[in-house]
Design a protein around this motif. Structure first.
Motif, PDB file in Angstrom:
ATOM      1  N   LYS A 157       0.828  -1.214   0.000  1.00  0.00           N
ATOM      2  CA  LYS A 157       0.000   0.000   0.000  1.00  0.00           C
ATOM      3  C   LYS A 157       0.861   1.262   0.000  1.00  0.00           C
ATOM      4  N   ALA A 158       1.930   1.247   0.809  1.00  0.00           N
ATOM      5  CA  ALA A 158       2.819   2.417   0.882  1.00  0.00           C
ATOM      6  C   ALA A 158       3.513   2.660  -0.455  1.00  0.00           C
ATOM      7  N   PHE A 159       3.989   1.593  -1.098  1.00  0.00           N
ATOM      8  CA  PHE A 159       4.651   1.755  -2.400  1.00  0.00           C
ATOM      9  C   PHE A 159       3.652   2.201  -3.480  1.00  0.00           C
ATOM     10  N   LEU A 160       2.426   1.704  -3.409  1.00  0.00           N
ATOM     11  CA  LEU A 160       1.410   2.135  -4.378  1.00  0.00           C
ATOM     12  C   LEU A 160       1.168   3.640  -4.278  1.00  0.00           C
ATOM     13  N   GLN A 161       1.251   4.166  -3.066  1.00  0.00           N
ATOM     14  CA  GLN A 161       1.029   5.600  -2.865  1.00  0.00           C
ATOM     15  C   GLN A 161       2.206   6.437  -3.367  1.00  0.00           C
ATOM     16  N   LYS A 162       3.425   5.875  -3.261  1.00  0.00           N
ATOM     17  CA  LYS A 162       4.616   6.663  -3.565  1.00  0.00           C
ATOM     18  C   LYS A 162       5.174   6.438  -4.968  1.00  0.00           C
ATOM     19  N   MET A 163       4.782   5.339  -5.632  1.00  0.00           N
ATOM     20  CA  MET A 163       5.362   5.031  -6.940  1.00  0.00           C
ATOM     21  C   MET A 163       4.451   5.401  -8.106  1.00  0.00           C
ATOM     22  N   PHE A 164       3.343   6.100  -7.779  1.00  0.00           N
ATOM     23  CA  PHE A 164       2.462   6.656  -8.802  1.00  0.00           C
ATOM     24  C   PHE A 164       2.209   8.118  -8.460  1.00  0.00           C
ATOM     25  N   PRO A 165       2.102   8.995  -9.458  1.00  0.00           N
ATOM     26  CA  PRO A 165       1.939  10.423  -9.170  1.00  0.00           C
ATOM     27  C   PRO A 165       0.661  10.734  -8.398  1.00  0.00           C
ATOM     28  N   LYS A 166       0.742  11.707  -7.509  1.00  0.00           N
ATOM     29  CA  LYS A 166      -0.444  12.201  -6.811  1.00  0.00           C
ATOM     30  C   LYS A 166      -1.267  13.078  -7.761  1.00  0.00           C
ATOM     31  N   ASP A 167      -2.489  13.380  -7.376  1.00  0.00           N
ATOM     32  CA  ASP A 167      -3.354  14.228  -8.198  1.00  0.00           C
ATOM     33  C   ASP A 167      -2.662  15.549  -8.516  1.00  0.00           C
ATOM     34  N   GLY A 168      -2.709  15.930  -9.776  1.00  0.00           N
ATOM     35  CA  GLY A 168      -2.139  17.206 -10.194  1.00  0.00           C
ATOM     36  C   GLY A 168      -0.643  17.169 -10.430  1.00  0.00           C
ATOM     37  N   GLU A 169       0.011  16.019 -10.203  1.00  0.00           N
ATOM     38  CA  GLU A 169       1.453  15.914 -10.404  1.00  0.00           C
ATOM     39  C   GLU A 169       1.748  15.002 -11.591  1.00  0.00           C
ATOM     40  N   THR A 170       2.925  15.172 -12.166  1.00  0.00           N
ATOM     41  CA  THR A 170       3.291  14.397 -13.362  1.00  0.00           C
ATOM     42  C   THR A 170       4.399  13.388 -13.099  1.00  0.00           C
ATOM     43  N   ASN A 171       4.905  13.358 -11.855  1.00  0.00           N
ATOM     44  CA  ASN A 171       5.957  12.404 -11.509  1.00  0.00           C
ATOM     45  C   ASN A 171       5.696  11.807 -10.130  1.00  0.00           C
ATOM     46  N   PRO A 172       6.062  10.543  -9.913  1.00  0.00           N
ATOM     47  CA  PRO A 172       5.871   9.926  -8.595  1.00  0.00           C
ATOM     48  C   PRO A 172       6.946  10.361  -7.607  1.00  0.00           C
ATOM     49  N   GLU A 173       6.706  10.117  -6.337  1.00  0.00           N
ATOM     50  CA  GLU A 173       7.658  10.465  -5.278  1.00  0.00           C
ATOM     51  C   GLU A 173       8.887   9.568  -5.330  1.00  0.00           C
ATOM     52  N   ILE A 174       8.673   8.269  -5.598  1.00  0.00           N
ATOM     53  CA  ILE A 174       9.769   7.297  -5.708  1.00  0.00           C
ATOM     54  C   ILE A 174       9.817   6.788  -7.142  1.00  0.00           C
ATOM     55  N   ARG A 175      11.044   6.730  -7.680  1.00  0.00           N
ATOM     56  CA  ARG A 175      11.194   6.362  -9.093  1.00  0.00           C
ATOM     57  C   ARG A 175      12.464   5.534  -9.273  1.00  0.00           C
ATOM     58  N   PHE A 176      12.457   4.622 -10.219  1.00  0.00           N
ATOM     59  CA  PHE A 176      13.665   3.867 -10.536  1.00  0.00           C
ATOM     60  C   PHE A 176      14.709   4.793 -11.176  1.00  0.00           C
ATOM     61  N   ASP A 177      15.979   4.490 -10.913  1.00  0.00           N
ATOM     62  CA  ASP A 177      17.066   5.293 -11.478  1.00  0.00           C
ATOM     63  C   ASP A 177      17.019   5.277 -13.008  1.00  0.00           C
ATOM     64  N   GLY A 178      17.362   6.391 -13.598  1.00  0.00           N
ATOM     65  CA  GLY A 178      17.489   6.465 -15.050  1.00  0.00           C
ATOM     66  C   GLY A 178      16.251   6.953 -15.768  1.00  0.00           C
ATOM     67  N   PHE A 179      15.194   7.291 -15.013  1.00  0.00           N
ATOM     68  CA  PHE A 179      13.955   7.767 -15.640  1.00  0.00           C
ATOM     69  C   PHE A 179      13.608   9.144 -15.081  1.00  0.00           C
ATOM     70  N   ALA A 180      13.392  10.105 -15.971  1.00  0.00           N
ATOM     71  CA  ALA A 180      13.101  11.469 -15.527  1.00  0.00           C
ATOM     72  C   ALA A 180      11.969  12.119 -16.317  1.00  0.00           C
ATOM     73  N   GLU A 181      11.522  11.473 -17.390  1.00  0.00           N
ATOM     74  CA  GLU A 181      10.488  12.057 -18.250  1.00  0.00           C
ATOM     75  C   GLU A 181       9.144  12.110 -17.526  1.00  0.00           C
TER      76      GLU A 181
END
Length: 388
Positions: free
Chosen positions: A178-202
């Motif tokens: 549940k915690a990872f689901l919240q942090k690895m997908f963007p929140k409302d109004g945002e275009t990037n997640p809080e936690i992301r795999f290295d090498g991705f910035a788009e």
């Protein structure tokens, strides 16, 4: 009627004796005090109702070692709520309070002896079944000598403690997911997640489900198939199927599965009983209680499956459901819901595989827990004499 169990510890051969509950246990219902939620004073004492702890309050009604058995409002009539408690507790008027008479048995053995019984035939009332106090005290139990009682209750207590440890581990895994689901997908109004795999910035993009998948694709139903209804899926696992001929199939048997298809629970979607079909077989047919999603090229199926279990997505689905007791969403409305998705397919795959690994670990943990519960039930059936 047998007076000895099918399986017992070595060295014990005597018949068990039958006693009514009132001969081997005392009631302490007279000390119970119900308190409405707005009159409870917050504290450290567990406040018990029919199904266990409801709150924590100041003060206590009982102090010692007791068993609590639901009087009315039990949430499971087959596995009737019976709890061992010790220390200071507060009990309301929806749970009977019992204590074994020391000369006859210990409280743990009394708990397991009661759990062995089928309580349902003794209940009265309709929607809110009740176990009357006098009826309860006339329940018949079998008991061996104290040494055999102690051995048996110690064995079952050890299994219970192991079950509790596995249950906690399962809950921790579920909370981790549940915690990872919240942090690895963007929140409302945002275009990037809080936690992301290295090498991705788009930046991620928004796409409607109908833009990235075919919803409820049509195909011919085979003459014989494995039918999957809403009760067949628990969590992310397919628990069982039913072999059915087309001519005898229910009208809801419409969704023919293909490897990689996602089946999303559209009735009571908050239960999150969704399945990613990973079999090569072509003779599985799902109920129309599921929406069938077949992803387009450029969309990773495991990523989409993970996204559909996020609280954010489920909330949007529930906001678009109709009905109260059985909220449901139709496939057309579901298809219009937008989701966040990485533009890079490799990032989708990494996220999808990450959550797939967690789901597999949760499934294995759930199976171990279920096996322990089955083992305990087996012991209850075989290590106590058969009843009247």
């Amino acid at each position: 009627m047998s007076k000895v169990p099918e399986i017992r510890f070595k060295g014990f051969t005597d018949d068990w004796e039958q006693r009514e509950l009132n001969e081997v246990a005392n009631r302490f219902n007279n000390l119970r005090v119900p308190i409405t939620s707005n009159h409870r004073e917050s504290g450290s004492t567990p406040y018990y109702g029919a199904n266990g702890i409801q709150d924590y309050v100041k003060g206590y009604t009982h102090d010692g070692e007791f068993l609590l058995i639901a009087e009315d409002g039990a949430n499971d009539l087959k596995d009737y709520p019976i709890h061992y408690v010790s220390g200071k507790i507060w009990v309301n008027n929806h749970a009977h309070v019992l204590q074994a008479i020391e000369n006859y048995m210990n409280n743990y053995f009394l708990m397991y002896a009661l759990k062995k019984l089928n309580i349902q035939p003794y209940l009265v009332g309709g929607g809110r079944s009740k176990l009357n106090s006098d009826v309860m005290m006339r329940l018949k139990l079998y008991l061996p000598n104290r040494e055999e009682q102690n051995k048996l209750s110690a064995l079952l207590k050890n299994i219970d403690e192991t079950i509790t440890l596995h249950q906690r581990k399962l809950e921790q895994l579920q909370q981790t997911k549940k915690a990872f689901l919240q942090k690895m997908f963007p929140k409302d109004g945002e275009t990037n997640p809080e936690i992301r795999f290295d090498g991705f910035a788009e930046d991620w993009e928004q796409r409607e489900l109908r833009e990235i998948s075919e919803i409820n694709p049509k195909s011919l139903i085979p003459d014989e198939f494995n039918y999957v209804d809403l009760e067949s899926v628990k969590g992310t696992e397919l628990m069982h199927t039913q072999k059915i001929e087309k001519r005898n199939a229910p009208s809801r048997a419409q969704r023919i599965a293909r490897k990689g298809d996602i089946f999303y629970q559209t009735v009571r979607p908050y239960q999150k009983n969704n399945y990613l079909f990973d079999k090569s077989d072509k003779n599985y047919v799902f109920s129309t209680g599921f929406a069938q999603l077949r992803t387009d090229e450029g969309i990773d199926t495991t990523y989409l499956f993970s996204y559909l279990t996020t609280e954010k997505f489920v909330k949007v689905v529930l906001d678009n459901c109709t009905g109260t007791s059985y909220p449901a969403i139709n496939s057309t409305t579901l298809g219009k819901i937008s989701i966040s998705i990485p533009k890079n397919l490799e990032e989708q795959r990494k996220i999808g595989e990450f959550f797939k690994d967690i789901d597999e670990t949760i499934t294995l943990q759930q199976r171990e827990l279920d096996l322990l519960k089955q083992t305990k039930q087996g012991f209850l059936q075989k290590m106590f004499p058969k009843g009247d």
